[in-house]
Design a protein around this motif. Structure first.
Motif, PDB file in Angstrom:
ATOM      1  N   ASN A 146       0.831  -1.207   0.000  1.00 45.04           N
ATOM      2  CA  ASN A 146       0.000   0.000   0.000  1.00 45.04           C
ATOM      3  C   ASN A 146       0.860   1.249   0.000  1.00 45.04           C
ATOM      4  OD1 ASN A 146      -2.341  -1.602   0.173  1.00 45.04           O
ATOM      5  ND2 ASN A 146      -2.168  -1.696   2.409  1.00 45.04           N
ATOM      6  N   ASN A 147       0.546   2.139  -0.921  1.00 39.62           N
ATOM      7  CA  ASN A 147       1.265   3.405  -0.970  1.00 39.62           C
ATOM      8  C   ASN A 147       0.544   4.451  -0.123  1.00 39.62           C
ATOM      9  OD1 ASN A 147       3.133   5.331  -1.632  1.00 39.62           O
ATOM     10  ND2 ASN A 147       2.225   5.817  -3.611  1.00 39.62           N
ATOM     11  N   MET A 148       1.341   5.232   0.584  1.00 35.64           N
ATOM     12  CA  MET A 148       0.843   6.409   1.286  1.00 35.64           C
ATOM     13  C   MET A 148       1.839   7.517   0.989  1.00 35.64           C
ATOM     14  SD  MET A 148      -1.848   7.173   3.084  1.00 35.64           S
ATOM     15  CE  MET A 148      -2.352   5.597   3.764  1.00 35.64           C
ATOM     16  N   MET A 149       1.336   8.698   0.648  1.00 34.51           N
ATOM     17  CA  MET A 149       2.248   9.772   0.267  1.00 34.51           C
ATOM     18  C   MET A 149       1.712  11.138   0.690  1.00 34.51           C
ATOM     19  SD  MET A 149       1.709   9.082  -3.818  1.00 34.51           S
ATOM     20  CE  MET A 149       3.362   9.624  -4.174  1.00 34.51           C
ATOM     21  N   ARG A 150       2.644  12.028   1.025  1.00 36.72           N
ATOM     22  CA  ARG A 150       2.336  13.425   1.322  1.00 36.72           C
ATOM     23  C   ARG A 150       2.852  14.263   0.156  1.00 36.72           C
ATOM     24  NH1 ARG A 150      -1.241  15.662   4.992  1.00 36.72           N
ATOM     25  NH2 ARG A 150      -1.393  14.202   6.733  1.00 36.72           N
ATOM     26  N   ILE A 151       1.945  15.067  -0.427  1.00 33.33           N
ATOM     27  CA  ILE A 151       2.277  15.843  -1.609  1.00 33.33           C
ATOM     28  C   ILE A 151       2.019  17.323  -1.328  1.00 33.33           C
ATOM     29  CG2 ILE A 151       1.861  16.112  -4.081  1.00 33.33           C
ATOM     30  CD1 ILE A 151       0.514  13.276  -3.922  1.00 33.33           C
ATOM     31  N   LEU A 152       3.030  18.136  -1.544  1.00 29.86           N
ATOM     32  CA  LEU A 152       2.897  19.579  -1.371  1.00 29.86           C
ATOM     33  C   LEU A 152       2.269  20.172  -2.630  1.00 29.86           C
ATOM     34  CD1 LEU A 152       3.656  22.082   0.418  1.00 29.86           C
ATOM     35  CD2 LEU A 152       5.769  22.205  -0.939  1.00 29.86           C
ATOM     36  N   LEU A 153       1.201  20.947  -2.453  1.00 29.32           N
ATOM     37  CA  LEU A 153       0.493  21.567  -3.567  1.00 29.32           C
ATOM     38  C   LEU A 153       0.250  23.045  -3.276  1.00 29.32           C
ATOM     39  CD1 LEU A 153      -2.177  18.765  -4.202  1.00 29.32           C
ATOM     40  CD2 LEU A 153      -0.126  19.204  -5.575  1.00 29.32           C
ATOM     41  N   SER A 154       0.000  23.801  -4.325  1.00 27.53           N
ATOM     42  CA  SER A 154      -0.253  25.231  -4.146  1.00 27.53           C
ATOM     43  C   SER A 154      -1.695  25.512  -3.762  1.00 27.53           C
ATOM     44  CB  SER A 154       0.098  25.985  -5.430  1.00 27.53           C
ATOM     45  OG  SER A 154      -0.588  25.431  -6.536  1.00 27.53           O
ATOM     46  N   ALA A 155      -2.583  24.552  -4.009  1.00 26.32           N
ATOM     47  CA  ALA A 155      -3.993  24.740  -3.666  1.00 26.32           C
ATOM     48  C   ALA A 155      -4.646  23.377  -3.479  1.00 26.32           C
ATOM     49  CB  ALA A 155      -4.708  25.523  -4.763  1.00 26.32           C
ATOM     50  N   LYS A 156      -5.774  23.387  -2.836  1.00 29.46           N
ATOM     51  CA  LYS A 156      -6.516  22.144  -2.626  1.00 29.46           C
ATOM     52  C   LYS A 156      -6.931  21.558  -3.975  1.00 29.46           C
ATOM     53  CE  LYS A 156     -10.545  20.246  -0.204  1.00 29.46           C
ATOM     54  NZ  LYS A 156     -11.699  20.552   0.695  1.00 29.46           N
ATOM     55  N   PRO A 157      -6.666  20.277  -4.205  1.00 32.64           N
ATOM     56  CA  PRO A 157      -6.972  19.683  -5.513  1.00 32.64           C
ATOM     57  C   PRO A 157      -8.473  19.573  -5.763  1.00 32.64           C
ATOM     58  CG  PRO A 157      -6.200  17.999  -3.990  1.00 32.64           C
ATOM     59  CD  PRO A 157      -6.029  19.304  -3.290  1.00 32.64           C
ATOM     60  N   THR A 158      -8.813  19.710  -7.038  1.00 31.76           N
ATOM     61  CA  THR A 158     -10.212  19.544  -7.446  1.00 31.76           C
ATOM     62  C   THR A 158     -10.454  18.192  -8.099  1.00 31.76           C
ATOM     63  OG1 THR A 158      -9.697  20.643  -9.540  1.00 31.76           O
ATOM     64  CG2 THR A 158     -10.562  22.016  -7.751  1.00 31.76           C
ATOM     65  N   LYS A 159      -9.368  17.566  -8.586  1.00 28.13           N
ATOM     66  CA  LYS A 159      -9.513  16.262  -9.234  1.00 28.13           C
ATOM     67  C   LYS A 159      -8.235  15.452  -9.042  1.00 28.13           C
ATOM     68  CE  LYS A 159     -10.658  13.987 -13.606  1.00 28.13           C
ATOM     69  NZ  LYS A 159     -10.936  14.173 -15.060  1.00 28.13           N
ATOM     70  N   ILE A 160      -8.402  14.176  -8.683  1.00 28.40           N
ATOM     71  CA  ILE A 160      -7.260  13.273  -8.494  1.00 28.40           C
ATOM     72  C   ILE A 160      -7.588  11.949  -9.158  1.00 28.40           C
ATOM     73  CG2 ILE A 160      -5.762  12.123  -6.818  1.00 28.40           C
ATOM     74  CD1 ILE A 160      -6.778  14.188  -4.741  1.00 28.40           C
TER      75      ILE A 160
END
Length: 725
Positions: free
Chosen positions: A671-685
């Motif tokens: 199982n993958n778990m990851m923390r991703i730094l983004l400039s804004a809250k995602p709208t689609k993944i």
């Protein structure tokens, strides 16, 4: 770059050199992490490090070239590892290779029994014939296209030395008949010294062949020795060339084989013998650094999420965290063997407390382990120093292995306490003590940062008078030396340079003291020597830790030496170590220390020892525990979307103003778990593999840290992730 000679203009030449430099940098970056494996490639343990060290010509059913091709086809740089003292060499031992049985070349104990590494596989006395056989193995590996050769664990057991083969080697080396090592301290010393020399010569010969043969084929194959630390080999009563290899021509570096199995060896402190895994690992890694750093040779640090001995998964996890923390506290090392035998880790079954049947690795531990090993691909070198008082060293020598077995009347060193007595008291008080290899004293880098050096000849002897010249020069130049030792053990009298060829010193320390202007009958005193100082204490170091509070006077003397004599600043005593390496924060809090208080760190952290990768504002670490954190505030470019932590290797990143795309690869069925730094809250993944979209097990946004916690099933061939905002 083979067309470089055709360039005629200076500008074109300059461009080509820049390109060449960039290519070389890329090659270097691809040699940061590795793993060793004998099994063929499988999606179940596709670790995604840079290098796959394929193990053994005959291992795992043979088919060596197929195994090499299997890993190379998956994008790995492929290298070759095999044992130099043992291995799947039954064709040699049973006569298939040259028509002669060679089982008589095994290492033999006093009772006539061979020391075995497996059925029909003895630990070997490295004869000329065996080395010819080994050359055939490395030749085959070079022909298969490997870029490096690793000859691991050059080990000669101290309890061995009774075979006719060894007796013949004795006669050739010393020029007089073999002496049974149990009969006298001198015979013990000479026996171990020969064992040490036999494997030095063996590695020298095979590595010379590797260089000559590979260069004849237009290649430059590198040579490494994966080896336990000098501390561990001395503790386990094994003899190996160790530090002398660092100056061997053709030797490119080491793998420091330190893991739970070596570091859980019990040691004494404050009169109590028990496992002290973090402390032991810290000293072991340190001894490997001190062995190589002055020479500039490359070193990989190894850890293992499990070990050879069957323990519970919970035990493995706790001690893996301890050894992993210890290796990261050396900021001058950034190359890692992330694990040995990944098939054993991912497919093995081990005890779980409260369950009758052995169990495979838990999904949570697999995720945590993958987060840890993938973080090593990001781990930077750092000029930051571990918090605490630096410049205190403990002197080591290869001869520490020579006095371990058998025990003779008048000498006893339980659990290597004559070494640990000088190191453990300091480490337990938060002092980042270093070890200094005597064999490197002539190198100007060895003592340049050492202010106070602690040494003893209770557990080792100097193999050359030249070492004393270097020590005397250092003291006279301002160094402070603490010498602990009664100098009355029977090994003081072995026939060596200090009592032969015109010398008549009763102990090697007398020669050193003479160079320092200290009288022979000196006893428990302090001496001004040039700009430096010498403290002479007639106690063996083991006395400092084998009884309760035995180190009290020792620590007081160290404080005096460090603060007043070396003028190195305040001697800081504490119960923790903390180091920052880029965005990574590594910490350990010591038990049995001057304080039982926990350590609290503040920031915006990702907890890398927690498979759920939580965001923490504070982290409290209790005595006897460690922490591994990613500080989101320390990210270099916070405006750039990026994966900060993941249980997968991230590649093929594509970034636009409104999207971030990448591929995540890791062993299948995890199982993958990851923390991703983004400039804004995602709208689609979206996440998918092989044209199939995958369900997300986790998709949580943390506004304060501006990070997305994303989870999904891992696939070896990779999962393509698209994030839009």
């Amino acid at each position: 770059m083979r067309n470089l000679k055709y360039y005629t203009s200076i500008s074109a030449l300059a461009i080509s050199l820049i390109v060449q430099s960039d290519v070389l940098a890329q090659v270097k970056s691809k040699q940061k992490t590795s793993f060793q494996v004998s099994a063929p490639w499988s999606a179940d343990y596709d670790v995604r490090s840079d290098i796959a060290m394929v193990y053994g010509i005959n291992d795992d059913g043979g088919k060596f070239e197929e195994r090499v091709k299997g890993y190379r086809d998956k994008g790995y740089e492929v290298q070759f590892m095999t044992g130099i003292a043992w291995g799947q060499y039954k064709d040699y031992f049973l006569g298939e290779w040259d028509g002669k049985n060679h089982l008589d070349e095994g290492q033999m104990m006093r009772n006539g029994e061979t020391i075995w590494h497996g059925k029909n596989v003895p630990y070997i006395v490295p004869t000329a014939n065996f080395l010819t056989y080994m050359k055939s193995h490395v030749k085959r590996a070079i022909d298969a296209g490997v870029t490096a050769i690793y000859l691991e664990e050059p080990e000669f057991w101290a309890r061995a030395g009774y075979s006719q083969t060894f007796k013949d080697e004795w006669q050739k080396y010393y020029g007089f008949p073999w002496m049974a090592q149990h009969e006298s301290p001198e015979a013990t010393y000479l026996s171990s010294k020969l064992k040490y020399q036999l494997y030095f010569n063996a590695l020298k010969e095979v590595f010379t062949y590797v260089k000559t043969y590979s260069e004849s084929k237009g290649k430059r194959v590198k040579c490494f020795v994966p080896t336990h630390s000098l501390i561990n080999y001395s503790s386990w009563q094994i003899v190996s060339p160790e530090a002398s290899l660092a100056n061997l021509e053709g030797m490119d570096g080491y793998i420091a084989q330190v893991w739970t199995g070596t570091s859980r060896e019990p040691v004494f402190y404050n009169g109590l013998e028990k496992e002290r895994v973090f402390e032991n690992a810290f000293l072991e890694y340190g001894s490997m650094v001190s062995m190589t750093a002055p020479t500039g040779r490359k070193i990989y640090f190894l850890t293992d999420p499990i070990e050879d001995r069957a323990r519970s998964w919970d035990d493995y996890k706790v001690n893996y965290q301890a050894t992993f923390t210890a290796e990261l506290l050396y900021p001058m090392v950034d190359n890692y063997e992330v694990m040995p035998w990944p098939n054993r880790i991912y497919r093995g079954r081990f005890p779980v407390e409260g369950m009758k049947e052995r169990q495979p690795i838990s999904p949570a531990y697999a995720t945590q382990m993958q987060v840890m090993v993938n973080s090593l691909n990001q781990m930077p070198l750092s000029k930051n120093k571990l918090n605490g008082s630096h410049g205190i060293g403990v002197l080591l020598a290869n001869s520490m292995m020579f006095q371990r077995f058998p025990t003779h009347e008048g000498y006893d060193d339980p659990q290597l306490s004559n070494f640990y007595g000088m190191a453990i008291p300091l480490l337990k008080q938060g002092i980042p003590v270093e070890t200094v290899h005597m064999e490197n004293l002539a190198n100007k880098n060895t003592l340049k940062d050492i202010k106070v050096l602690i040494m003893s000849y209770a557990n080792m002897k100097p193999l050359s008078a030249d070492f004393h010249q270097e020590l005397a020069k250092w003291v006279k130049g301002g160094g402070v030396l603490l010498y602990y030792g009664r100098d009355n053990d029977p090994f003081q009298n072995v026939k060596e340079w200090w009592n032969t060829n015109g010398n008549s010193f009763k102990a090697p320390s007398q020669h050193l003291f003479g160079l320092l202007g200290i009288t022979e009958n000196a006893n428990s005193s302090a001496y001004e020597v040039g700009q430096g100082k010498v403290y002479l204490v007639r106690k063996d170091p083991k006395e400092l830790i084998m009884k309760e509070n035995g180190d009290k006077d020792f620590m007081a003397m160290l404080k005096q030496a460090y603060e007043n004599d070396a003028k190195a600043g305040d001697l800081i005593l504490k119960n923790n170590f903390v180091l920052e390496r880029g965005p990574f924060v590594i910490s350990a809090v010591l038990d049995e220390s001057q304080s039982q208080s926990p350590l609290t760190l503040n920031g915006i952290f990702i907890d890398l020892f927690d498979p759920t990768l939580p965001i923490l504002n504070t982290k409290t670490i209790q005595p006897g525990a460690q922490a591994y954190l990613f500080d989101v505030n320390k990210v270099e470019n916070k405006n750039k979307p990026q994966v900060l932590a993941a249980a997968a290797r991230v590649t093929d990143e594509i970034l636009t103003k409104k999207s971030y795309q990448f591929v995540a690869k890791s062993p299948a069925k995890t199982n993958n778990m990851m923390r991703i730094l983004l400039s804004a809250k995602p709208t689609k993944i979206t996440a998918g593999t092989g044209g199939k979209e995958l369900p997300l097990s986790k998709s949580d946004w943390d506004e304060k840290s501006k990070t997305l916690l994303l989870g999904f099933e891992n696939f070896s061939e990779g999962v393509k992730v698209n994030i839009s905002w």
